[in-house]
Design an enzyme around this catalytic site. Sequence first.
Site, PDB file in Angstrom:
ATOM      1  N   GLU A   7      -9.028   1.228   5.236  1.00 22.73           N
ATOM      2  CA  GLU A   7      -9.698   0.928   3.837  1.00 22.73           C
ATOM      3  C   GLU A   7      -9.319  -0.482   3.919  1.00 22.73           C
ATOM      4  O   GLU A   7     -10.523  -1.444   3.298  1.00 22.73           O
ATOM      5  CB  GLU A   7      -8.964   1.587   3.047  1.00 22.73           C
ATOM      6  CG  GLU A   7      -9.150   1.121   1.491  1.00 22.73           C
ATOM      7  CD  GLU A   7      -8.220   1.790   0.469  1.00 22.73           C
ATOM      8  OE1 GLU A   7      -8.425   1.752  -0.800  1.00 22.73           O
ATOM      9  OE2 GLU A   7      -6.966   2.314   0.870  1.00 22.73           O
ATOM     10  N   HIS A   8      -8.368  -1.094   4.097  1.00 29.66           N
ATOM     11  CA  HIS A   8      -8.063  -2.586   3.984  1.00 29.66           C
ATOM     12  C   HIS A   8      -7.615  -2.948   5.582  1.00 29.66           C
ATOM     13  O   HIS A   8      -6.716  -2.114   6.035  1.00 29.66           O
ATOM     14  CB  HIS A   8      -6.933  -2.800   2.973  1.00 29.66           C
ATOM     15  CG  HIS A   8      -7.141  -2.164   1.640  1.00 29.66           C
ATOM     16  ND1 HIS A   8      -6.353  -1.199   1.464  1.00 29.66           N
ATOM     17  CD2 HIS A   8      -7.717  -2.743   0.509  1.00 29.66           C
ATOM     18  CE1 HIS A   8      -6.660  -0.918  -0.062  1.00 29.66           C
ATOM     19  NE2 HIS A   8      -7.407  -1.998  -0.467  1.00 29.66           N
ATOM     20  N   ASP A  17      -7.167  -6.372  -4.409  1.00 27.40           N
ATOM     21  CA  ASP A  17      -6.822  -5.602  -5.373  1.00 27.40           C
ATOM     22  C   ASP A  17      -7.365  -6.008  -6.823  1.00 27.40           C
ATOM     23  O   ASP A  17      -7.593  -5.397  -7.787  1.00 27.40           O
ATOM     24  CB  ASP A  17      -5.606  -5.127  -5.560  1.00 27.40           C
ATOM     25  CG  ASP A  17      -5.418  -4.048  -4.318  1.00 27.40           C
ATOM     26  OD1 ASP A  17      -6.299  -3.206  -3.847  1.00 27.40           O
ATOM     27  OD2 ASP A  17      -4.360  -3.675  -4.123  1.00 27.40           O
ATOM     28  N   GLN A  60       0.796  -1.301   0.162  1.00 22.79           N
ATOM     29  CA  GLN A  60       0.089  -0.047   0.066  1.00 22.79           C
ATOM     30  C   GLN A  60       0.901   1.439  -0.073  1.00 22.79           C
ATOM     31  O   GLN A  60       0.557   2.179  -0.776  1.00 22.79           O
ATOM     32  CB  GLN A  60      -0.829   0.088   1.150  1.00 22.79           C
ATOM     33  CG  GLN A  60      -1.990  -1.036   1.178  1.00 22.79           C
ATOM     34  CD  GLN A  60      -2.822  -1.189  -0.054  1.00 22.79           C
ATOM     35  OE1 GLN A  60      -3.620  -0.060  -0.500  1.00 22.79           O
ATOM     36  NE2 GLN A  60      -2.651  -2.302  -0.847  1.00 22.79           N
ATOM     37  N   HIS A 104       1.669   3.043  -3.313  1.00 24.22           N
ATOM     38  CA  HIS A 104       0.711   3.725  -4.266  1.00 24.22           C
ATOM     39  C   HIS A 104       1.054   5.276  -4.230  1.00 24.22           C
ATOM     40  O   HIS A 104       0.897   5.881  -5.332  1.00 24.22           O
ATOM     41  CB  HIS A 104      -0.681   3.325  -3.342  1.00 24.22           C
ATOM     42  CG  HIS A 104      -1.201   2.308  -4.001  1.00 24.22           C
ATOM     43  ND1 HIS A 104      -1.621   2.011  -5.357  1.00 24.22           N
ATOM     44  CD2 HIS A 104      -1.762   1.221  -3.366  1.00 24.22           C
ATOM     45  CE1 HIS A 104      -2.365   1.062  -5.530  1.00 24.22           C
ATOM     46  NE2 HIS A 104      -2.538   0.520  -4.132  1.00 24.22           N
ATOM     47  N   HIS A 107     -52.122  19.515   4.535  1.00 21.29           N
ATOM     48  CA  HIS A 107     -51.847  17.865   4.451  1.00 21.29           C
ATOM     49  C   HIS A 107     -53.071  17.373   4.863  1.00 21.29           C
ATOM     50  O   HIS A 107     -53.570  16.295   4.352  1.00 21.29           O
ATOM     51  CB  HIS A 107     -50.836  17.529   5.196  1.00 21.29           C
ATOM     52  CG  HIS A 107     -49.319  17.774   4.743  1.00 21.29           C
ATOM     53  ND1 HIS A 107     -48.882  19.127   4.452  1.00 21.29           N
ATOM     54  CD2 HIS A 107     -48.559  16.911   4.370  1.00 21.29           C
ATOM     55  CE1 HIS A 107     -47.636  18.756   3.621  1.00 21.29           C
ATOM     56  NE2 HIS A 107     -47.332  17.520   3.853  1.00 21.29           N
TER      57      HIS A 107
END
Length: 428
Positions: free
Chosen positions: A324-325, A358, A256, A259, A417
Amino acid sequence: MKIEKMTVDAVRNLLSEWDQGEATSHQAIETQVSEMLQKIKIEGDTAIRSYTETYDHVTLADFRVSEAEIDAAYQSVEPAFIQAMTHAKRNITSYHEQQKRHNYMDANEPGIIRGQLIRPIAAVGVYVPGGTAAYPSSVLMNVLPAKIAGVPRITMVTPPSETGVNPYILAAAKIAGVTEVYQVGGVQAIAALAYGTESITAVDKIVGPGNVYVATAKKQVFGQVGIDMIAGPSEVVVVADAFANPRFIAADLLSQAEHDQRSRAILVTPSLQQATAVAAEVEKQLRDLPREAIAREAIATYGTAIVVNSLAEAFEVVNVIAPEHLEVQVTDAMSHLAAIHNAGSIFLGAYASEPLGDYLAGPNHVLPTSGTARFFSGLNVDDFCKKSSFISYTKDALKRDMDDVIYLAEKEGLDAHARAIKIRFEEE
Protein backbone atom coordinates in the site's frame (compact mmCIF):
# COMPACT_ATOMS: atom_id res chain seq x y z
CA MET A 1 10.39 -7.18 15.27
CA LYS A 2 11.63 -10.28 13.47
CA ILE A 3 14.84 -10.14 11.43
CA GLU A 4 15.11 -12.70 8.64
CA LYS A 5 17.42 -13.27 5.70
CA MET A 6 15.03 -14.09 2.87
CA THR A 7 14.97 -14.79 -0.84
CA VAL A 8 12.24 -13.47 -3.11
CA ASP A 9 10.59 -16.91 -3.12
CA ALA A 10 10.71 -17.04 0.68
CA VAL A 11 8.92 -13.70 0.78
CA ARG A 12 6.20 -15.10 -1.50
CA ASN A 13 5.75 -18.02 0.87
CA LEU A 14 5.56 -15.73 3.90
CA LEU A 15 2.89 -13.58 2.26
CA SER A 16 0.94 -16.70 1.33
CA GLU A 17 1.01 -17.86 4.97
CA TRP A 18 -0.18 -14.47 6.18
CA ASP A 19 -2.96 -14.32 3.61
CA GLN A 20 -4.10 -17.87 4.40
CA GLY A 21 -4.34 -16.98 8.06
CA GLU A 22 -6.40 -13.90 7.23
CA ALA A 23 -8.73 -15.89 4.96
CA THR A 24 -9.36 -18.52 7.65
CA SER A 25 -10.21 -15.89 10.25
CA HIS A 26 -12.61 -14.17 7.83
CA GLN A 27 -14.88 -17.16 7.17
CA ALA A 28 -17.14 -16.49 10.14
CA ILE A 29 -17.20 -12.78 9.32
CA GLU A 30 -18.36 -13.48 5.75
CA THR A 31 -21.35 -15.43 7.08
CA GLN A 32 -22.23 -12.83 9.70
CA VAL A 33 -22.02 -9.95 7.22
CA SER A 34 -24.17 -11.78 4.67
CA GLU A 35 -26.90 -12.32 7.25
CA MET A 36 -26.79 -8.68 8.32
CA LEU A 37 -26.98 -7.41 4.74
CA GLN A 38 -30.02 -9.54 3.97
CA LYS A 39 -31.81 -8.46 7.14
CA ILE A 40 -31.20 -4.78 6.39
CA LYS A 41 -32.26 -5.24 2.76
CA ILE A 42 -35.62 -6.55 3.99
CA GLU A 43 -36.20 -4.53 7.17
CA GLY A 44 -34.47 -1.24 6.29
CA ASP A 45 -34.30 1.37 9.05
CA THR A 46 -35.60 -1.03 11.72
CA ALA A 47 -32.67 -3.39 11.22
CA ILE A 48 -30.18 -0.50 11.10
CA ARG A 49 -31.45 0.84 14.43
CA SER A 50 -31.24 -2.62 15.99
CA TYR A 51 -27.68 -3.26 14.78
CA THR A 52 -26.61 0.25 15.81
CA GLU A 53 -27.83 -0.39 19.33
CA THR A 54 -26.05 -3.75 19.41
CA TYR A 55 -22.69 -2.73 17.97
CA ASP A 56 -22.41 1.01 18.57
CA HIS A 57 -24.45 1.10 21.80
CA VAL A 58 -26.37 4.10 20.49
CA THR A 59 -30.13 4.51 20.08
CA LEU A 60 -30.92 6.71 17.09
CA ALA A 61 -34.20 8.43 16.36
CA ASP A 62 -32.89 10.10 13.21
CA PHE A 63 -29.90 9.00 11.13
CA ARG A 64 -29.48 12.30 9.26
CA VAL A 65 -27.07 14.87 10.67
CA SER A 66 -28.60 18.30 10.18
CA GLU A 67 -26.77 21.16 8.51
CA ALA A 68 -27.12 23.06 11.78
CA GLU A 69 -25.19 20.28 13.55
CA ILE A 70 -22.52 20.36 10.85
CA ASP A 71 -22.20 24.14 11.19
CA ALA A 72 -22.03 23.88 14.97
CA ALA A 73 -19.26 21.29 14.74
CA TYR A 74 -17.33 23.53 12.36
CA GLN A 75 -17.59 26.41 14.84
CA SER A 76 -16.56 24.20 17.77
CA VAL A 77 -13.20 22.95 16.47
CA GLU A 78 -10.02 24.94 16.93
CA PRO A 79 -8.91 27.33 14.15
CA ALA A 80 -5.65 25.39 13.74
CA PHE A 81 -7.66 22.37 12.58
CA ILE A 82 -9.55 24.46 10.02
CA GLN A 83 -6.27 25.95 8.79
CA ALA A 84 -4.55 22.56 8.45
CA MET A 85 -7.52 20.96 6.70
CA THR A 86 -7.87 23.91 4.34
CA HIS A 87 -4.18 23.56 3.48
CA ALA A 88 -4.71 19.85 2.83
CA LYS A 89 -7.77 20.61 0.70
CA ARG A 90 -5.72 22.92 -1.54
CA ASN A 91 -3.06 20.27 -2.08
CA ILE A 92 -5.51 17.39 -2.62
CA THR A 93 -7.52 19.49 -5.06
CA SER A 94 -4.52 20.71 -7.07
CA TYR A 95 -3.16 17.16 -7.35
CA HIS A 96 -6.45 15.54 -8.39
CA GLU A 97 -7.38 18.33 -10.80
CA GLN A 98 -4.56 17.05 -13.00
CA GLN A 99 -6.25 13.65 -13.26
CA LYS A 100 -9.30 14.98 -15.08
CA ARG A 101 -9.95 13.42 -18.46
CA HIS A 102 -11.83 14.98 -21.33
CA ASN A 103 -14.31 13.86 -23.96
CA TYR A 104 -12.78 13.22 -27.36
CA MET A 105 -13.93 12.64 -30.91
CA ASP A 106 -12.13 11.71 -34.09
CA ALA A 107 -13.35 11.87 -37.69
CA ASN A 108 -10.21 10.76 -39.48
CA GLU A 109 -11.98 8.61 -42.08
CA PRO A 110 -14.76 9.88 -44.36
CA GLY A 111 -18.23 9.15 -42.96
CA ILE A 112 -17.00 7.77 -39.63
CA ILE A 113 -17.12 9.52 -36.27
CA ARG A 114 -15.88 7.84 -33.11
CA GLY A 115 -15.54 9.23 -29.65
CA GLN A 116 -15.78 8.91 -25.90
CA LEU A 117 -18.06 10.65 -23.44
CA ILE A 118 -17.01 10.96 -19.82
CA ARG A 119 -19.81 11.44 -17.31
CA PRO A 120 -19.71 11.60 -13.51
CA ILE A 121 -21.39 8.86 -11.50
CA ALA A 122 -24.75 10.20 -10.32
CA ALA A 123 -24.56 9.25 -6.63
CA VAL A 124 -21.61 8.21 -4.49
CA GLY A 125 -21.52 7.04 -0.88
CA VAL A 126 -18.44 7.87 1.18
CA TYR A 127 -17.65 5.75 4.22
CA VAL A 128 -15.57 7.53 6.87
CA PRO A 129 -14.20 5.29 9.67
CA GLY A 130 -14.84 6.16 13.28
CA GLY A 131 -13.80 3.13 15.31
CA THR A 132 -10.56 3.06 17.30
CA ALA A 133 -9.70 6.45 15.79
CA ALA A 134 -11.55 9.13 13.84
CA TYR A 135 -10.25 10.05 10.38
CA PRO A 136 -11.41 13.49 9.19
CA SER A 137 -8.62 13.33 6.59
CA SER A 138 -10.56 10.52 4.89
CA VAL A 139 -13.43 12.94 4.28
CA LEU A 140 -11.24 15.13 2.09
CA MET A 141 -9.54 12.21 0.34
CA ASN A 142 -12.83 10.61 -0.68
CA VAL A 143 -15.00 13.64 -1.32
CA LEU A 144 -12.69 16.02 -3.20
CA PRO A 145 -11.93 13.70 -6.18
CA ALA A 146 -15.67 13.07 -6.47
CA LYS A 147 -16.33 16.81 -6.48
CA ILE A 148 -13.68 17.33 -9.15
CA ALA A 149 -15.27 14.58 -11.26
CA GLY A 150 -18.60 16.41 -11.00
CA VAL A 151 -20.58 13.88 -8.92
CA PRO A 152 -23.87 15.69 -8.17
CA ARG A 153 -24.86 13.73 -5.04
CA ILE A 154 -22.37 12.71 -2.36
CA THR A 155 -23.64 10.93 0.74
CA MET A 156 -21.36 10.52 3.73
CA VAL A 157 -21.80 7.87 6.42
CA THR A 158 -19.80 7.55 9.62
CA PRO A 159 -20.30 5.61 12.87
CA PRO A 160 -22.26 7.30 15.67
CA SER A 161 -21.34 7.59 19.32
CA GLU A 162 -23.23 8.40 22.50
CA THR A 163 -22.13 12.03 22.13
CA GLY A 164 -22.95 12.26 18.42
CA VAL A 165 -20.67 12.29 15.38
CA ASN A 166 -17.09 13.34 15.95
CA PRO A 167 -17.05 17.15 15.43
CA TYR A 168 -13.80 17.01 13.47
CA ILE A 169 -15.37 14.68 10.94
CA LEU A 170 -18.36 17.00 10.58
CA ALA A 171 -16.08 20.03 10.25
CA ALA A 172 -14.17 18.19 7.54
CA ALA A 173 -17.47 17.49 5.77
CA LYS A 174 -18.24 21.20 5.72
CA ILE A 175 -14.75 22.01 4.39
CA ALA A 176 -15.20 19.38 1.67
CA GLY A 177 -18.69 20.60 0.81
CA VAL A 178 -20.79 17.63 1.93
CA THR A 179 -24.24 18.34 3.32
CA GLU A 180 -25.83 14.85 3.26
CA VAL A 181 -24.37 13.08 6.29
CA TYR A 182 -25.73 10.09 8.22
CA GLN A 183 -24.56 8.76 11.56
CA VAL A 184 -24.58 5.12 10.53
CA GLY A 185 -21.51 2.89 10.54
CA GLY A 186 -20.30 -0.63 9.91
CA VAL A 187 -22.14 -3.19 7.81
CA GLN A 188 -25.40 -1.32 8.30
CA ALA A 189 -23.99 1.78 6.57
CA ILE A 190 -22.83 -0.22 3.55
CA ALA A 191 -26.19 -1.97 3.32
CA ALA A 192 -28.07 1.34 3.48
CA LEU A 193 -25.94 2.84 0.72
CA ALA A 194 -26.27 -0.25 -1.48
CA TYR A 195 -29.96 -1.06 -1.05
CA GLY A 196 -31.49 2.12 0.29
CA THR A 197 -33.85 2.38 3.27
CA GLU A 198 -36.75 4.58 4.29
CA SER A 199 -34.27 7.24 5.44
CA ILE A 200 -31.26 6.76 3.17
CA THR A 201 -31.41 6.77 -0.63
CA ALA A 202 -29.23 4.20 -2.37
CA VAL A 203 -26.12 5.29 -4.27
CA ASP A 204 -24.36 3.97 -7.36
CA LYS A 205 -20.88 3.50 -5.87
CA ILE A 206 -19.38 3.20 -2.39
CA VAL A 207 -15.87 4.37 -1.56
CA GLY A 208 -13.77 4.74 1.56
CA PRO A 209 -11.80 2.54 3.95
CA GLY A 210 -13.17 0.67 6.95
CA ASN A 211 -12.58 -2.30 9.21
CA VAL A 212 -12.82 -5.94 8.14
CA TYR A 213 -16.64 -5.92 8.48
CA VAL A 214 -16.95 -2.86 6.26
CA ALA A 215 -14.53 -4.31 3.70
CA THR A 216 -16.44 -7.63 3.67
CA ALA A 217 -19.76 -5.83 3.27
CA LYS A 218 -18.40 -3.82 0.33
CA LYS A 219 -17.21 -7.02 -1.29
CA GLN A 220 -20.62 -8.65 -0.89
CA VAL A 221 -22.65 -5.72 -2.27
CA PHE A 222 -20.35 -5.29 -5.27
CA GLY A 223 -22.47 -5.77 -8.37
CA GLN A 224 -25.47 -4.14 -6.75
CA VAL A 225 -23.25 -1.04 -6.56
CA GLY A 226 -19.73 -0.23 -7.61
CA ILE A 227 -16.94 -0.04 -5.03
CA ASP A 228 -13.49 1.51 -5.07
CA MET A 229 -11.57 -1.55 -3.85
CA ILE A 230 -11.58 -4.25 -1.17
CA ALA A 231 -9.16 -2.80 1.33
CA GLY A 232 -7.45 -4.75 4.07
CA PRO A 233 -5.31 -3.59 7.00
CA SER A 234 -2.84 -0.76 6.44
CA GLU A 235 0.70 -1.65 5.42
CA VAL A 236 4.05 -0.02 4.79
CA VAL A 237 7.27 -1.30 3.29
CA VAL A 238 10.48 0.66 3.78
CA VAL A 239 13.46 -0.03 1.52
CA ALA A 240 16.60 1.24 3.22
CA ASP A 241 20.32 1.09 2.61
CA ALA A 242 23.04 1.15 5.26
CA PHE A 243 23.08 4.96 5.31
CA ALA A 244 19.41 5.51 6.23
CA ASN A 245 18.46 6.80 9.67
CA PRO A 246 17.05 3.90 11.77
CA ARG A 247 15.09 6.32 13.96
CA PHE A 248 13.25 7.66 10.92
CA ILE A 249 12.53 4.16 9.65
CA ALA A 250 11.23 2.88 12.99
CA ALA A 251 8.96 5.89 13.38
CA ASP A 252 7.51 5.36 9.91
CA LEU A 253 6.95 1.64 10.50
CA LEU A 254 5.09 2.40 13.72
CA SER A 255 3.00 5.08 12.01
CA GLN A 256 1.25 2.24 10.20
CA ALA A 257 1.42 -0.36 12.97
CA GLU A 258 -0.65 1.89 15.25
CA HIS A 259 -3.62 1.72 12.87
CA ASP A 260 -4.66 -1.85 13.56
CA GLN A 261 -3.41 -5.07 15.17
CA ARG A 262 -3.37 -6.58 11.66
CA SER A 263 -1.28 -3.80 10.06
CA ARG A 264 1.90 -4.87 8.31
CA ALA A 265 5.17 -2.98 8.83
CA ILE A 266 8.09 -4.34 6.81
CA LEU A 267 11.69 -3.25 6.32
CA VAL A 268 13.64 -4.52 3.30
CA THR A 269 17.37 -3.87 3.39
CA PRO A 270 20.66 -5.36 2.19
CA SER A 271 22.22 -4.34 5.53
CA LEU A 272 21.93 -6.68 8.52
CA GLN A 273 23.34 -3.89 10.68
CA GLN A 274 20.52 -1.59 9.56
CA ALA A 275 17.90 -4.27 10.23
CA THR A 276 19.24 -4.79 13.75
CA ALA A 277 19.33 -1.06 14.47
CA VAL A 278 15.77 -0.55 13.22
CA ALA A 279 14.43 -3.48 15.25
CA ALA A 280 16.00 -2.02 18.39
CA GLU A 281 14.63 1.43 17.61
CA VAL A 282 11.13 0.05 17.01
CA GLU A 283 11.16 -1.51 20.49
CA LYS A 284 12.43 1.72 22.01
CA GLN A 285 9.79 3.90 20.34
CA LEU A 286 6.98 1.46 21.11
CA ARG A 287 7.36 2.08 24.84
CA ASP A 288 6.07 5.64 24.78
CA LEU A 289 3.46 5.24 22.04
CA PRO A 290 -0.09 6.05 23.23
CA ARG A 291 -1.46 3.25 21.00
CA GLU A 292 1.30 0.88 22.11
CA ALA A 293 -0.97 -2.14 22.62
CA ILE A 294 -2.27 -2.01 19.04
CA ALA A 295 1.12 -1.28 17.48
CA ARG A 296 2.94 -3.89 19.58
CA GLU A 297 0.55 -6.64 18.51
CA ALA A 298 0.91 -5.63 14.85
CA ILE A 299 4.72 -5.63 15.12
CA ALA A 300 4.74 -8.96 16.95
CA THR A 301 2.57 -10.60 14.29
CA TYR A 302 3.68 -8.95 11.06
CA GLY A 303 6.63 -6.68 11.81
CA THR A 304 9.54 -8.07 9.80
CA ALA A 305 12.97 -6.85 8.75
CA ILE A 306 13.81 -8.72 5.54
CA VAL A 307 17.53 -8.84 4.76
CA VAL A 308 18.36 -9.30 1.07
CA ASN A 309 21.56 -9.46 -0.96
CA SER A 310 21.30 -6.14 -2.78
CA LEU A 311 19.12 -3.12 -3.44
CA ALA A 312 18.13 -4.66 -6.77
CA GLU A 313 16.81 -7.70 -4.91
CA ALA A 314 15.08 -5.38 -2.43
CA PHE A 315 12.99 -3.91 -5.26
CA GLU A 316 12.19 -7.42 -6.52
CA VAL A 317 10.79 -8.10 -3.06
CA VAL A 318 8.81 -4.83 -3.17
CA ASN A 319 7.19 -5.83 -6.45
CA VAL A 320 6.18 -9.18 -4.96
CA ILE A 321 4.69 -7.56 -1.84
CA ALA A 322 2.99 -4.77 -3.88
CA PRO A 323 2.57 -2.65 -0.75
CA GLU A 324 0.00 0.00 0.00
CA HIS A 325 2.73 2.45 1.05
CA LEU A 326 6.35 2.21 -0.08
CA GLU A 327 9.12 4.35 1.35
CA VAL A 328 12.49 4.44 -0.39
CA GLN A 329 15.08 5.64 2.10
CA VAL A 330 18.26 5.13 0.10
CA THR A 331 20.91 7.36 -1.44
CA ASP A 332 19.49 9.06 -4.56
CA ALA A 333 16.04 7.55 -4.02
CA MET A 334 14.56 9.09 -7.17
CA SER A 335 16.94 7.08 -9.36
CA HIS A 336 15.23 3.85 -8.23
CA LEU A 337 11.73 4.88 -9.29
CA ALA A 338 11.92 2.89 -12.54
CA ALA A 339 12.50 -0.34 -10.58
CA ILE A 340 9.15 -0.02 -8.78
CA HIS A 341 6.20 -1.62 -10.57
CA ASN A 342 3.75 -2.49 -7.80
CA ALA A 343 2.98 0.01 -5.05
CA GLY A 344 -0.03 2.10 -4.07
CA SER A 345 1.89 5.25 -3.16
CA ILE A 346 5.64 5.82 -3.25
CA PHE A 347 7.59 8.07 -0.88
CA LEU A 348 11.08 8.97 -2.06
CA GLY A 349 13.82 10.02 0.33
CA ALA A 350 14.25 10.34 4.07
CA TYR A 351 11.99 13.39 4.34
CA ALA A 352 9.05 12.07 2.35
CA SER A 353 7.54 10.36 5.39
CA GLU A 354 4.36 8.34 4.85
CA PRO A 355 2.15 10.60 7.04
CA LEU A 356 2.65 13.33 4.43
CA GLY A 357 0.58 11.16 2.10
CA ASP A 358 -2.01 10.49 4.78
CA TYR A 359 -2.74 14.15 5.38
CA LEU A 360 -1.24 16.89 3.28
CA ALA A 361 0.88 16.25 0.18
CA GLY A 362 -2.08 15.78 -2.19
CA PRO A 363 -2.04 12.21 -3.58
CA ASN A 364 -4.87 10.09 -2.25
CA HIS A 365 -4.46 8.02 0.88
CA VAL A 366 -7.17 5.50 -0.07
CA LEU A 367 -4.85 2.87 -1.51
CA PRO A 368 -4.81 -0.81 -2.51
CA THR A 369 -3.66 -3.24 0.20
CA SER A 370 -2.78 -6.93 0.57
CA GLY A 371 -0.89 -7.12 -2.72
CA THR A 372 -3.71 -5.66 -4.80
CA ALA A 373 -1.47 -2.82 -5.99
CA ARG A 374 -0.59 -5.36 -8.70
CA PHE A 375 -3.90 -4.46 -10.36
CA PHE A 376 -5.57 -1.65 -8.37
CA SER A 377 -4.68 2.03 -8.15
CA GLY A 378 -5.21 4.53 -5.37
CA LEU A 379 -8.51 6.39 -5.34
CA ASN A 380 -8.61 9.01 -8.09
CA VAL A 381 -10.92 11.10 -10.23
CA ASP A 382 -11.44 8.23 -12.70
CA ASP A 383 -13.12 6.24 -9.91
CA PHE A 384 -16.00 8.72 -9.99
CA CYS A 385 -16.52 8.73 -13.76
CA LYS A 386 -18.09 6.49 -16.39
CA LYS A 387 -16.94 6.34 -19.98
CA SER A 388 -19.28 5.76 -22.93
CA SER A 389 -18.05 5.24 -26.45
CA PHE A 390 -20.03 6.50 -29.44
CA ILE A 391 -19.93 5.62 -33.13
CA SER A 392 -21.53 7.22 -36.20
CA TYR A 393 -21.27 5.69 -39.72
CA THR A 394 -22.72 6.97 -42.97
CA LYS A 395 -24.09 4.48 -45.47
CA ASP A 396 -21.00 4.81 -47.66
CA ALA A 397 -18.70 4.24 -44.69
CA LEU A 398 -20.56 1.09 -43.66
CA LYS A 399 -20.45 -0.17 -47.24
CA ARG A 400 -16.67 0.12 -47.19
CA ASP A 401 -16.41 -1.96 -44.02
CA MET A 402 -19.35 -4.34 -44.39
CA ASP A 403 -17.49 -7.31 -45.86
CA ASP A 404 -15.10 -7.56 -42.92
CA VAL A 405 -17.92 -7.23 -40.36
CA ILE A 406 -19.99 -9.91 -42.12
CA TYR A 407 -16.99 -12.23 -42.42
CA LEU A 408 -16.12 -11.95 -38.72
CA ALA A 409 -19.74 -12.41 -37.62
CA GLU A 410 -20.16 -15.54 -39.75
CA LYS A 411 -16.80 -16.84 -38.52
CA GLU A 412 -18.19 -16.71 -34.99
CA GLY A 413 -21.42 -18.38 -36.04
CA LEU A 414 -23.52 -15.29 -35.31
CA ASP A 415 -25.63 -15.10 -38.45
CA ALA A 416 -28.03 -12.50 -37.08
CA HIS A 417 -25.07 -10.19 -36.58
CA ALA A 418 -24.13 -10.63 -40.23
CA ARG A 419 -27.73 -10.18 -41.36
CA ALA A 420 -27.99 -6.86 -39.47
CA ILE A 421 -25.31 -5.53 -41.82
CA LYS A 422 -26.49 -7.24 -45.03
CA ILE A 423 -30.10 -6.10 -44.66
CA ARG A 424 -29.10 -2.48 -45.06
CA PHE A 425 -27.92 -3.15 -48.63
CA GLU A 426 -30.46 -5.73 -49.82
CA GLU A 427 -32.23 -3.23 -52.08
CA GLU A 428 -29.00 -2.72 -53.96
